[in-house]
Design an enzyme around this catalytic site. Structure first.
Site, PDB file in Angstrom:
ATOM      1  CG  ASN A   9      -0.280 -13.575   0.979  1.00  0.00           C
ATOM      2  OD1 ASN A   9       0.031 -14.122  -0.082  1.00  0.00           O
ATOM      3  ND2 ASN A   9      -0.022 -12.292   1.213  1.00  0.00           N
ATOM      4  CE  LYS A  11       3.406 -12.026   2.712  1.00  0.00           C
ATOM      5  NZ  LYS A  11       4.023 -10.964   3.450  1.00  0.00           N
ATOM      6  CG  HIS A  94      -0.529  -7.927   0.746  1.00  0.00           C
ATOM      7  ND1 HIS A  94       0.766  -7.516   0.945  1.00  0.00           N
ATOM      8  CD2 HIS A  94      -0.782  -8.858   1.709  1.00  0.00           C
ATOM      9  CE1 HIS A  94       1.276  -8.186   1.981  1.00  0.00           C
ATOM     10  NE2 HIS A  94       0.360  -8.995   2.458  1.00  0.00           N
ATOM     11  CD  GLU A  96       4.329  -8.332   1.011  1.00  0.00           C
ATOM     12  OE1 GLU A  96       3.952  -9.229   0.231  1.00  0.00           O
ATOM     13  OE2 GLU A  96       4.581  -8.553   2.213  1.00  0.00           O
ATOM     14  CD  GLU A 166      -2.387  -8.340   5.915  1.00  0.00           C
ATOM     15  OE1 GLU A 166      -2.187  -9.473   6.366  1.00  0.00           O
ATOM     16  OE2 GLU A 166      -1.973  -7.968   4.807  1.00  0.00           O
ATOM     17  N   GLY A 172       5.590  -9.280   8.261  1.00  0.00           N
ATOM     18  CA  GLY A 172       6.881  -9.915   8.003  1.00  0.00           C
ATOM     19  C   GLY A 172       8.003  -9.385   8.871  1.00  0.00           C
ATOM     20  CB  SER A 212       4.292 -10.706  12.867  1.00  0.00           C
ATOM     21  OG  SER A 212       5.213 -10.110  11.968  1.00  0.00           O
TER      22      SER A 212
END
Ligand code: PEP
Length: 251
Positions: A9, A11, A94, A96, A166, A172, A212
């Site tokens: 991904n 991003k 996701h 985010e 996730e 991240g 990560s």
């Protein structure tokens, strides 16, 4: 046996030429790889990457889509437009999107059903916040996101769904769930699929881990029975960090 599936991904990183260059490097690095591969560049870079990976073993993914086919939706991108660009897979839910852009399970479910209706594979992301894990609610949060995200999806349609677990606190941040903690949630989610659909569906569905993932922790995670690959963010932005993860093969 489930095929190991490694997805990158990208991003909101990279310009068009940078995306095309990375895609070229990955085509060369992964050409003999035996896993399933995907890269998901920004919308603006999809066409450039599509041209590079066409006919290779790397699939083209989008990071989101609109919940409607077309219409007055300023700033949104439709499944019809994604199909036209050669996109095969759409990442939905996701963290985010859930947390920064307030997408809820109902909206994610609407997008997911629309994407499946148009023949896309969907990677449905689920995962708990740190406070939810600390409160012992990791499984409950993943259950809600899985069940509500898949509401109204038939067992036949489920064949085009991949789940990515996730944990939000690991995305991240450099913090990874231990392989044992990740495996426990993966096994729980696979059990949910068995309950909601069938044991055959549960045995077939691919559940990726994300958060990560790096070359030095990927093997340990993916060696777990219920971890069928990875959804990789930061480490997918460079061939030297993505290729060693992607080429992992021990099952
Ligand atoms: C992700 O964006 O899905 C992700 C897992 O990011 P990172 O690998 O950087 O934690």
């Amino acid at each position: 046996m489930r095929q190991c599936y490694i997805a990158g991904n990208w991003k909101m990183h990279k310009t068009r030429p940078q995306s095309a260059d990375l895609a070229k490097e990955l085509v060369a690095a992964l050409k003999d790889g035996s896993n399933k591969y995907l890269v998901a560049p920004s919308f603006t870079n999809l066409e450039a990457v599509a041209a590079v990976i066409k006919g290779t073993n790397i699939r083209l993914g989008a990071q989101n889509c609109a919940c409607e086919e077309e219409g007055a939706h300023t700033g949104e991108v439709s499944v019809l437009q994604l199909k036209d660009l050669g996109v095969q897979t759409i990442i939905l839910g996701h963290s985010e999107r859930r947390h920064s852009y307030k997408e809820d399970d109902a909206l994610i479910n609407k997008k997911l059903k629309l994407a499946l209706k148009h023949g896309f594979e969907v990677i449905l992301c689920i995962g708990e916040l740190l406070e939810e894990r600390e409160a012992g609610k990791a499984n409950a949060v993943c259950e809600t996101q899985t069940v509500q995200g898949l509401a109204g999806v038939s067992e036949a349609e489920l064949a085009n769904v991949v789940i990515a677990y996730e944990p939000v606190w690991a995305i991240g941040t450099g913090k990874t769930a231990t392989p044992e903690d990740a495996e426990a949630v993966h096994a729980f989610v696979r059990g949910l699929i068995a309950k909601q659909y069938s044991q055959a569906a549960a045995d077939k569905i691919v559940i990726q881990y994300g958060g990560s993932v790096k070359p030095d922790n990927a093997a340990e995670l993916m060696a777990k029975e219920n971890i069928d690959g990875a959804l990789v963010g930061g480490a997918s932005l460079k061939t030297e960090t993505f290729a060693p993860i992607a080429k992992w093969n021990a099952k």
